[in-house]
Design a protein around this motif. Structure first.
Motif, PDB file in Angstrom:
ATOM      1  N   SER A 163     -12.459 -28.793  -3.198  1.00  0.00           N
ATOM      2  CA  SER A 163     -11.955 -27.424  -3.403  1.00  0.00           C
ATOM      3  C   SER A 163     -12.580 -26.781  -4.631  1.00  0.00           C
ATOM      4  CB  SER A 163     -10.433 -27.444  -3.582  1.00  0.00           C
ATOM      5  OG  SER A 163      -9.803 -27.739  -2.381  1.00  0.00           O
TER       6      SER A 163
ATOM      7  N   SER B  17      -1.332 -20.713   2.334  1.00  0.00           N
ATOM      8  CA  SER B  17      -2.748 -21.084   2.446  1.00  0.00           C
ATOM      9  C   SER B  17      -3.495 -20.710   1.180  1.00  0.00           C
ATOM     10  CB  SER B  17      -3.396 -20.381   3.638  1.00  0.00           C
ATOM     11  OG  SER B  17      -4.805 -20.479   3.541  1.00  0.00           O
ATOM     12  N   ALA B  18      -4.047 -21.719   0.525  1.00  0.00           N
ATOM     13  CA  ALA B  18      -4.845 -21.463  -0.680  1.00  0.00           C
ATOM     14  C   ALA B  18      -6.151 -20.771  -0.319  1.00  0.00           C
ATOM     15  CB  ALA B  18      -5.128 -22.774  -1.398  1.00  0.00           C
ATOM     16  N   GLN B  19      -6.628 -21.001   0.895  1.00  0.00           N
ATOM     17  CA  GLN B  19      -7.893 -20.363   1.280  1.00  0.00           C
ATOM     18  C   GLN B  19      -7.703 -18.859   1.431  1.00  0.00           C
ATOM     19  OE1 GLN B  19      -9.129 -22.553   4.760  1.00  0.00           O
ATOM     20  NE2 GLN B  19      -9.857 -24.284   3.557  1.00  0.00           N
TER      21      GLN B  19
ATOM     22  N   LYS C  14      -6.413 -27.474  11.596  1.00  0.00           N
ATOM     23  CA  LYS C  14      -7.369 -27.982  10.592  1.00  0.00           C
ATOM     24  C   LYS C  14      -8.683 -28.343  11.289  1.00  0.00           C
ATOM     25  CE  LYS C  14      -4.877 -27.524   6.956  1.00  0.00           C
ATOM     26  NZ  LYS C  14      -5.315 -26.544   5.959  1.00  0.00           N
TER      27      LYS C  14
ATOM     28  N   THR D   1     -13.179 -23.943   3.886  1.00  0.00           N
ATOM     29  CA  THR D   1     -12.997 -23.266   2.602  1.00  0.00           C
ATOM     30  C   THR D   1     -14.103 -22.238   2.387  1.00  0.00           C
ATOM     31  OG1 THR D   1     -11.900 -25.229   1.756  1.00  0.00           O
ATOM     32  CG2 THR D   1     -12.667 -23.646   0.126  1.00  0.00           C
TER      33      THR D   1
ATOM     34  N   ARG E  87     -15.316 -23.594  -5.233  1.00  0.00           N
ATOM     35  CA  ARG E  87     -14.915 -22.455  -6.075  1.00  0.00           C
ATOM     36  C   ARG E  87     -15.838 -22.254  -7.259  1.00  0.00           C
ATOM     37  NH1 ARG E  87     -10.666 -24.073  -3.263  1.00  0.00           N
ATOM     38  NH2 ARG E  87      -8.764 -22.820  -3.029  1.00  0.00           N
TER      39      ARG E  87
ATOM     40  N   ASP F  11      -3.679 -32.003   2.982  1.00  0.00           N
ATOM     41  CA  ASP F  11      -4.844 -32.776   3.441  1.00  0.00           C
ATOM     42  C   ASP F  11      -4.583 -34.284   3.425  1.00  0.00           C
ATOM     43  OD1 ASP F  11      -6.221 -30.435   3.826  1.00  0.00           O
ATOM     44  OD2 ASP F  11      -7.248 -30.519   1.890  1.00  0.00           O
TER      45      ASP F  11
HETATM   46  C1  S3P Z   1      -8.193 -25.691   0.728  1.00  0.00           C
HETATM   47  C2  S3P Z   1      -6.972 -25.283   1.195  1.00  0.00           C
HETATM   48  C3  S3P Z   1      -6.271 -25.933   2.307  1.00  0.00           C
HETATM   49  C4  S3P Z   1      -6.840 -27.312   2.577  1.00  0.00           C
HETATM   50  C5  S3P Z   1      -8.344 -27.308   2.618  1.00  0.00           C
HETATM   51  C6  S3P Z   1      -8.898 -26.858   1.279  1.00  0.00           C
HETATM   52  C7  S3P Z   1      -8.819 -24.941  -0.382  1.00  0.00           C
HETATM   53  O1  S3P Z   1      -6.442 -25.146   3.482  1.00  0.00           O
HETATM   54  O2  S3P Z   1      -6.326 -27.824   3.782  1.00  0.00           O
HETATM   55  O3  S3P Z   1      -8.847 -28.590   2.907  1.00  0.00           O
HETATM   56  O4  S3P Z   1      -9.787 -25.442  -0.987  1.00  0.00           O
HETATM   57  O5  S3P Z   1      -8.340 -23.851  -0.662  1.00  0.00           O
HETATM   58  P1  S3P Z   1      -5.432 -23.934   3.844  1.00  0.00           P
HETATM   59  O6  S3P Z   1      -5.616 -22.858   2.844  1.00  0.00           O
HETATM   60  O7  S3P Z   1      -5.853 -23.497   5.225  1.00  0.00           O
HETATM   61  O8  S3P Z   1      -4.063 -24.538   3.833  1.00  0.00           O
END
Ligand code: S3P
Length: 463
Positions: free
Chosen positions: A44, A189-191, A375, A117, A48, A348
């Motif tokens: 991640s 969702s962090a993404q 996923k 991501t 970034r 994850d």
């Molecule tokens: C991630 C966020 C998660 C995670 C992915 C990496 C990220 O996904 O499952 O492997 O780096 O922001 P989601 O945002 O879809 O939950």
């Protein structure tokens, strides 16, 4: 310490590359697993650091970079936008940031490979500039939901479209002239959050993202590390969280030090817990509390897991993220229930948690995890099939699983990894703890996040 590199699967490049599948058989690890490992850098954060580095002003040194299929796709993507990256082939890179306006229009389609991501975060960067770009990826990427970024980016004023009315990649995008919005995500969702925060840096007015849970906060930390003001709900509070950014003209990003990947470390920690006679130390592991949910749940299950932050880590002076040592010893585990509020913090890690639950006394229940169905593969059905394939009883629900623990172990069998790195590695760990053996149909996908996985396992067996 093991470097964690050099295994053949590292050369696979992409989860789908090459013609021949690579089946691997994992047998009972008699004598246990022993040793100290620094697993490769955090995925991640590697994505970034490259993406934010590309739009910073001036050079951004990155150390601890994950050199794996997913993050190499991001490296190629920023190069296609005209960004120079000095890369000696190791874990250190120098990104020569160009600011948004310094980015050029990519000449060709950007191929993200298997990297979810990348395809969700890069549009947040591109939305800030008047350039045309098309993004696509492998078969798994083209099945994953994209509406969750397409809709809010369109609401901000970007011209963005995709296959089936914006639901799937390929995506086409032209950015510029954004306005800030308040966006409430349907799923944590962090993404999605990170995509909108990146776009918010170029929008008129503030951009607020409301998260039904507490997804990983690497983007917020990296922005703060770059001196950008980020307002957000108190950290560690249960339930809904929110974050707000204002536009910036330019910023500098200091040297980014990337910890070892918490999610990769999780596979080896669980391997040590479920293989009798093991003791494994994982060093420089990322200890961001939004990523360490699995460790909290494992402790509740009775895991002998010691977590020691590195000295000086509380100050965050030396990097955006805390890190430390995780030491795992073989343990007798008890079943537990994992509910919706715990899912974002271990999203994850749920495939490897399922292997730990299979070794516990009693039935463990997972609920509120429907997100796992979208996923890299449908991980709910993938985990159910994996466990059944090795001789563990499991019941599948739309949003979770019941796993009937088998503390005496399981016979083993065959596992279909579905071109999904986390299912492949979970299958491998299940083999080490089996009374027989587990054959994973194709281990090439491990290269997506954990190059050198097999070599690392072999070294821990040699102890
Ligand atoms: C991630 C966020 C998660 C995670 C992915 C990496 C990220 O996904 O499952 O492997 O780096 O922001 P989601 O945002 O879809 O939950």
């Amino acid at each position: 310490m093991l470097p964690g590199t050099g295994s053949p699967e590292q050369k696979a490049g992409s989860a789908e590359s090459g013609s021949a599948k690579r089946p691997v058989t994992f047998r009972t690890a008699h004598g246990g697993l022993h040793g100290e490992v620094r697993v490769p850098g955090d995925k991640s954060l590697s994505h970034r650091a490259l993406l934010l580095g590309a739009v910073a002003t001036g050079p951004v040194p990155i150390s601890g970079f994950l050199r794996a299929a997913d993050t190499l796709s991001t490296l190629a993507a920023i190069r296609s936008l005209g960004v120079t990256v000095e890369d000696g082939g190791g874990e250190e890179l120098l990104v020569r940031g160009r600011g948004w306006e310094g980015l050029s229009e990519p000449e060709d389609v950007i191929d993200v490979g298997n990297a979810g991501t990348l395809i969700r975060l890069l549009p947040g960067i591109l939305a800030g500039i008047d350039r045309f770009a098309v993004l696509t990826g492998d078969a798994s990427i083209r099945r994953r939901p994209m509406e969750r970024i397409v809709r809010p980016l369109a609401a901000m004023g970007a011209a963005v479209s995709g296959r089936e009315g914006g639901r799937y990649a390929p995506l086409a995008l032209r950015g510029g002239n954004l306005r800030g919005i308040e966006h409430r995500m349907e799923v944590s969702s962090a993404q999605v959050k990170s995509c909108l925060l990146f776009a918010g840096l170029r929008a008129e007015g503030g951009t607020t993202v409301i998260d039904p849970g507490a997804s990983r906060d690497h983007t917020e930390r990296l922005l703060e590390f770059a001196g950008i003001s980020v307002k957000r709900s108190p950290q560690g509070a249960p339930g809904e969280t929110w974050v707000r950014v204002e536009p910036v003209d330019s910023f500098r990003l200091p040297a980014v030090r990337i910890p070892a990947d918490t999610s990769s470390a999780a596979f080896l920690a669980v391997a040590a817990l479920v293989v009798p006679g093991s003791e494994v130390s994982l060093v420089q592991v990322g200890l961001n509390p939004t990523r360490t949910g699995l460790f909290r749940v494992l402790r509740r299950m009775g895991a002998r897991l010691e977590i020691a932050p590195d000295a000086g880590e509380s100050s965050r002076a030396s990097g955006p993220e805390p890190m430390g040592t995780v030491r795992a010893h073989s343990s007798e585990l008890r079943a537990t229930d994992v509910g919706p509020e715990e899912v974002p913090g271990m999203i994850d890690e749920l495939p490897i948690w399922a292997v730990a639950a299979a070794k516990a006394v009693g039935t463990s229940r997972l609920r509120g995890a429907a997100e796992l169905r979208v996923k890299e593969s449908d991980r709910i059905s993938g985990m159910a099939e994996l466990l059944r394939g090795i001789g563990v009883e499991v019941f599948e629900y739309q949003d979770g699983l019941d796993i009937v623990g088998r503390p005496q172990g399981w016979p083993g069998g065959t596992v279909e990894a579905r071109v999904d790195h986390r299912l492949a590695m979970a299958g491998a760990v299940a083999g080490l703890a089996s009374s027989g053996q587990v054959t994973v149909d194709d281990m090439r996908s491990a290269a997506v996040s954990f190059p050198g996985f097999i070599a690392t396992i072999e070294s821990l067996q040699a102890g």
